[in-house]
Design a protein around this motif. Structure first.
Motif, PDB file in Angstrom:
ATOM      1  N   LEU A 258      39.658  33.222  47.134  1.00 59.51           N
ATOM      2  CA  LEU A 258      40.440  33.482  45.920  1.00 59.51           C
ATOM      3  C   LEU A 258      40.409  34.972  45.613  1.00 59.51           C
ATOM      4  CD1 LEU A 258      39.286  30.572  43.576  1.00 59.51           C
ATOM      5  CD2 LEU A 258      41.407  30.727  44.878  1.00 59.51           C
ATOM      6  N   PRO A 259      41.489  35.499  45.025  1.00 57.50           N
ATOM      7  CA  PRO A 259      41.484  36.923  44.701  1.00 57.50           C
ATOM      8  C   PRO A 259      40.379  37.252  43.688  1.00 57.50           C
ATOM      9  CG  PRO A 259      43.645  35.935  44.297  1.00 57.50           C
ATOM     10  CD  PRO A 259      42.721  34.828  44.658  1.00 57.50           C
ATOM     11  N   TRP A 260      39.772  38.384  43.909  1.00 58.25           N
ATOM     12  CA  TRP A 260      38.658  38.785  43.049  1.00 58.25           C
ATOM     13  C   TRP A 260      39.092  38.881  41.582  1.00 58.25           C
ATOM     14  CZ3 TRP A 260      33.931  38.096  43.911  1.00 58.25           C
ATOM     15  CH2 TRP A 260      32.965  38.737  43.145  1.00 58.25           C
ATOM     16  N   GLU A 261      40.321  39.361  41.356  1.00 59.73           N
ATOM     17  CA  GLU A 261      40.821  39.520  39.974  1.00 59.73           C
ATOM     18  C   GLU A 261      40.867  38.160  39.265  1.00 59.73           C
ATOM     19  OE1 GLU A 261      42.617  40.550  42.715  1.00 59.73           O
ATOM     20  OE2 GLU A 261      41.658  42.522  42.596  1.00 59.73           O
ATOM     21  N   LEU A 262      41.257  37.144  40.014  1.00 60.35           N
ATOM     22  CA  LEU A 262      41.332  35.797  39.429  1.00 60.35           C
ATOM     23  C   LEU A 262      39.930  35.314  39.047  1.00 60.35           C
ATOM     24  CD1 LEU A 262      42.666  33.028  38.833  1.00 60.35           C
ATOM     25  CD2 LEU A 262      42.534  32.536  41.275  1.00 60.35           C
TER      26      LEU A 262
END
Ligand code: XMP
Length: 420
Positions: free
Chosen positions: A383-387
């Motif tokens: 999963l994207p780190w920002e998410l």
């Protein structure tokens, strides 16, 4: 008897691991396929009035020449496929067997409705509705066939996710106008689970209690038939690949006839011929909302196996709220649909955090996101780190009692998908 879909092609499994995928690929061309083991008697195969046979085997597979010859002697178009070449198989079905692509969602629904009506007549049917894809589509389909002769029983065992009991009631009782018996058995389950830490013991309590509650409610409806949402892979995985019972992939709890402790005249299983994506297509056609159709798999023991150790109401509240935030952000970012299973787990581990400038001592939420094709092995979704950062910020801020969020980056194996 109602004639089943015309133009059936039988895939005879002579030792082929990926036969479900193969069958599915041919069905995607609207050609109806059925999988049978090589040990199937010729007479049983002919009952389906097939227009062609495909012998499927992996290159290393045992030969079984006598059985092969018996099938080849039937005079039907017969293809021997050792390489799972779907393109060649589809061409064979179209050109040699005359398949015209008649296997469509509309046609399935029409046939299934006629079959249910014929089987049930004026009698009544009861269905255990969990809110999962299979039981929801089963409910919608049977309801379309026999309306109020169907009663759905929905048991709230207190281990459901946020908003689930309300959502199921809204859709099935209000939108579809079905007979729905809603049983709030939260106290009964949570009282039995109090003080129990051991995962298998928790599972046994939840499973056993569920059968008791459902059996009582089902008996009260006085229905003659029990409906189940068993789908084609449930049956296929219960058949030995090679005639040897040890070859069974998994035995499904809902395959193998009527549960002994339930007194019904028969089983209604309208999805028994469908693969999962076909079930979803039928559900869409019947007007079920997308949130029900695109649901990820959810285990029978529900949040019971995601609330690690002893289950307490307060822990379940934190888990529900945190899980809802995670799922909301996954949906908003488009990752829900790209993930096979994603969920939060509650860990009864306290650590120090900061809340409004104050020292705060709270519990832990673990986030899990995996992809898999068969749930036997699974890979962690990147999963994207920002998410993740967004979710990790929101949960301690919005869920009272949580001070820390961790991401579970363990594949299966060595871990399992669920925490318990
Ligand atoms: P595990 O944790 O064994 O999970 O890697 C594999 C898949 O099965 C689901 N699961 C269950 N489903 N009853 C169920 O109906 C259970 O007790 C159960 N345990 C695990 C899990 O969600 C995953 O999809």
């Amino acid at each position: 008897m109602i004639k089943k879909t015309a133009q059936t092609v039988i895939l005879l499994n002579f030792g082929c691991r990926d036969i479900q995928k193969f069958a599915r690929a041919i069905r995607a061309e609207h050609i109806y396929t059925m999988v049978m083991p090589w040990t199937t008697p010729v007479s049983r195969v002919m009952q389906e009035e097939p227009v062609g046979l495909i012998i499927c085997r992996d290159e290393a597979a045992a030969e079984h020449p006598a059985e092969l010859a018996a099938f080849q002697a039937l005079g039907l178009p017969c293809l021997v496929d050792s390489g799972l070449n779907a393109e060649a198989a589809i061409a064979f079905c179209k050109n040699q067997c005359g398949c015209q692509g008649l296997w469509t969602v509309d046609r399935f629904i029409e046939e299934a409705i006629a079959e249910v009506k014929e089987q049930v007549g004026d009698s009544t049917v009861v269905l255990g509705l969990s809110g999962g894809v299979d039981s929801s589509v089963t409910a919608a389909l049977i309801h379309k066939a026999i309306g109020k002769q169907l009663t759905c029983v929905f048991v709230n065992h207190g281990l459901l996710r946020l908003g689930e009991p309300e959502q199921v009631q809204k859709i099935f009782r209000d939108t579809f106008d079905m007979n729905l018996v809603y049983i709030d058995a939260t106290d009964r389950f949570l009282d039995k689970l109090a003080g129990v830490n051991e995962p298998e013991k928790k599972r046994k309590i939840i499973g056993g209690e569920f059968i008791d509650v459902f059996a009582e409610a089902a008996a009260a409806t006085k229905a003659k038939f029990l409906a189940q949402g068993s789908i084609y892979p449930d049956f296929l995985e219960s058949i030995p690949l090679d005639g040897n019972p040890n070859g069974v992939i998994k035995s499904h709890h809902n395959v193998g006839g009527l549960p002994e402790n339930l007194k019904f005249e028969g089983l209604v299983e309208p999805l028994a011929r469908l693969f999962k994506d076909e079930v979803r297509a039928v559900g869409r056609k019947l007007g079920l909302p997308e949130v029900m159709i695109d649901r990820q798999p959810f285990p029978g023991p529900s949040l019971g196996v995601r609330c690690v150790g002893e289950i307490k109401r307060e822990y379940l509240r934190m888990l529900r709220e945190a899980d809802a935030i995670y799922l909301e952000e996954l949906r908003a970012s488009g990752w829900y649909g790209k993930t096979w299973q994603a969920f939060a787990a509650f860990l009864p581990v306290k650590s120090v955090g900061m809340l409004n400038g104050q020292r705060h001592y709270g519990y832990t939420i673990a986030l899990r996101a995996i992809n898999t094709s068969d749930a036997v092995t699974a890979q962690v979704v990147h999963l994207p780190w920002e998410l993740l950062e967004k979710v990790a910020n929101r949960i301690p801020a919005e869920v009272e009692g949580i001070s820390r969020v961790v991401f579970d980056c363990t594949p299966k194996p060595p871990a399992t998908i669920e925490w318990e």
